[in-house]
Design a protein around this motif. Structure first.
Motif, PDB file in Angstrom:
ATOM      1  N   ALA A 151       0.805  -1.222   0.000  1.00  0.00           N
ATOM      2  CA  ALA A 151       0.000   0.000   0.000  1.00  0.00           C
ATOM      3  C   ALA A 151       0.839   1.275   0.000  1.00  0.00           C
ATOM      4  N   ASP A 152       1.964   1.271   0.704  1.00  0.00           N
ATOM      5  CA  ASP A 152       2.681   2.516   0.970  1.00  0.00           C
ATOM      6  C   ASP A 152       4.023   2.673   0.261  1.00  0.00           C
ATOM      7  N   GLU A 153       4.455   1.653  -0.480  1.00  0.00           N
ATOM      8  CA  GLU A 153       5.797   1.707  -1.055  1.00  0.00           C
ATOM      9  C   GLU A 153       5.780   1.327  -2.534  1.00  0.00           C
ATOM     10  N   PRO A 154       5.461   2.263  -3.411  1.00  0.00           N
ATOM     11  CA  PRO A 154       5.416   1.938  -4.843  1.00  0.00           C
ATOM     12  C   PRO A 154       6.771   1.523  -5.414  1.00  0.00           C
ATOM     13  N   GLY A 155       7.862   1.879  -4.748  1.00  0.00           N
ATOM     14  CA  GLY A 155       9.196   1.484  -5.207  1.00  0.00           C
ATOM     15  C   GLY A 155       9.597   0.075  -4.813  1.00  0.00           C
ATOM     16  N   ALA A 156       8.715  -0.625  -4.075  1.00  0.00           N
ATOM     17  CA  ALA A 156       8.963  -2.032  -3.742  1.00  0.00           C
ATOM     18  C   ALA A 156       8.497  -2.872  -4.927  1.00  0.00           C
ATOM     19  N   LEU A 157       9.429  -3.479  -5.632  1.00  0.00           N
ATOM     20  CA  LEU A 157       9.119  -4.227  -6.853  1.00  0.00           C
ATOM     21  C   LEU A 157       8.863  -5.705  -6.584  1.00  0.00           C
ATOM     22  N   ILE A 158       9.604  -6.280  -5.672  1.00  0.00           N
ATOM     23  CA  ILE A 158       9.443  -7.682  -5.270  1.00  0.00           C
ATOM     24  C   ILE A 158       9.509  -7.727  -3.759  1.00  0.00           C
ATOM     25  N   TYR A 159       8.557  -8.436  -3.166  1.00  0.00           N
ATOM     26  CA  TYR A 159       8.524  -8.577  -1.707  1.00  0.00           C
ATOM     27  C   TYR A 159       7.882  -9.929  -1.435  1.00  0.00           C
ATOM     28  N   GLU A 160       8.692 -10.979  -1.451  1.00  0.00           N
ATOM     29  CA  GLU A 160       8.195 -12.348  -1.374  1.00  0.00           C
ATOM     30  C   GLU A 160       8.814 -13.071  -0.177  1.00  0.00           C
ATOM     31  N   TRP A 161       7.961 -13.771   0.543  1.00  0.00           N
ATOM     32  CA  TRP A 161       8.356 -14.479   1.764  1.00  0.00           C
ATOM     33  C   TRP A 161       8.178 -15.983   1.546  1.00  0.00           C
ATOM     34  N   TYR A 162       9.148 -16.766   2.015  1.00  0.00           N
ATOM     35  CA  TYR A 162       9.128 -18.225   1.865  1.00  0.00           C
ATOM     36  C   TYR A 162       9.462 -18.865   3.212  1.00  0.00           C
ATOM     37  N   ILE A 163       8.783 -19.980   3.523  1.00  0.00           N
ATOM     38  CA  ILE A 163       9.026 -20.683   4.782  1.00  0.00           C
ATOM     39  C   ILE A 163       9.266 -22.161   4.488  1.00  0.00           C
ATOM     40  N   ASP A 164      10.143 -22.796   5.256  1.00  0.00           N
ATOM     41  CA  ASP A 164      10.413 -24.219   5.054  1.00  0.00           C
ATOM     42  C   ASP A 164       9.292 -25.065   5.669  1.00  0.00           C
ATOM     43  N   GLU A 165       9.300 -26.330   5.363  1.00  0.00           N
ATOM     44  CA  GLU A 165       8.248 -27.248   5.803  1.00  0.00           C
ATOM     45  C   GLU A 165       8.139 -27.333   7.320  1.00  0.00           C
ATOM     46  N   ALA A 166       9.261 -27.265   8.008  1.00  0.00           N
ATOM     47  CA  ALA A 166       9.268 -27.357   9.466  1.00  0.00           C
ATOM     48  C   ALA A 166       8.857 -26.040  10.134  1.00  0.00           C
ATOM     49  N   GLU A 167       8.703 -24.993   9.340  1.00  0.00           N
ATOM     50  CA  GLU A 167       8.348 -23.655   9.819  1.00  0.00           C
ATOM     51  C   GLU A 167       9.349 -23.115  10.845  1.00  0.00           C
ATOM     52  N   THR A 168      10.628 -23.313  10.497  1.00  0.00           N
ATOM     53  CA  THR A 168      11.704 -22.811  11.356  1.00  0.00           C
ATOM     54  C   THR A 168      12.638 -21.859  10.617  1.00  0.00           C
TER      55      THR A 168
END
Length: 119
Positions: A34-51
């Protein structure tokens, strides 16, 4: 060469923090969208164990990088650090002096572009 600044941030989640971290992530993603038009990629990934979490971020330039870092610092950093411990941060691109100094405070490793392209 591009003015883009991007990085991969690797985190270890603290024991039992996965659900709270996911809730914070949703809040951070929405605020960044919403607030950062200059953010082009912002992707989060988590492993299977969630650690373990990896966050891939790309910003249009150093000014957009600083906008994000300032927003993170004022809105989210305290809660973020209660839930996760950064284990590695690799920065790609050519951040200006201000952005480089801010990222160095996060113990980032910097890699300079030597070739290639982005579409």
């Amino acid at each position: 060469m591009s003015e883009h600044v991007h990085w991969m941030l690797e985190l270890a989640l603290k024991d039992g923090a996965a659900e709270d971290f996911k809730a914070l992530m949703r809040e951070m993603v929405e605020a960044t969208r919403a607030d950062e038009p200059g953010a082009l990629i912002y992707e989060w990934y988590i492993d299977e164990a969630e650690t373990s979490v990896h966050i891939s971020e790309r910003y249009a330039d150093s000014a957009a990088t600083m906008t994000h870092l300032n927003n993170f610092g004022t809105k989210f950093a305290a809660r973020f650090m209660e839930l996760a411990r950064p284990t590695r941060m690799t920065v790609y691109g050519t951040p200006n002096e201000e952005a480089s100094a801010a990222l160095k405070r996060l113990n980032a490793t910097f890699l300079s572009e030597i070739g290639g392209f982005a579409r």
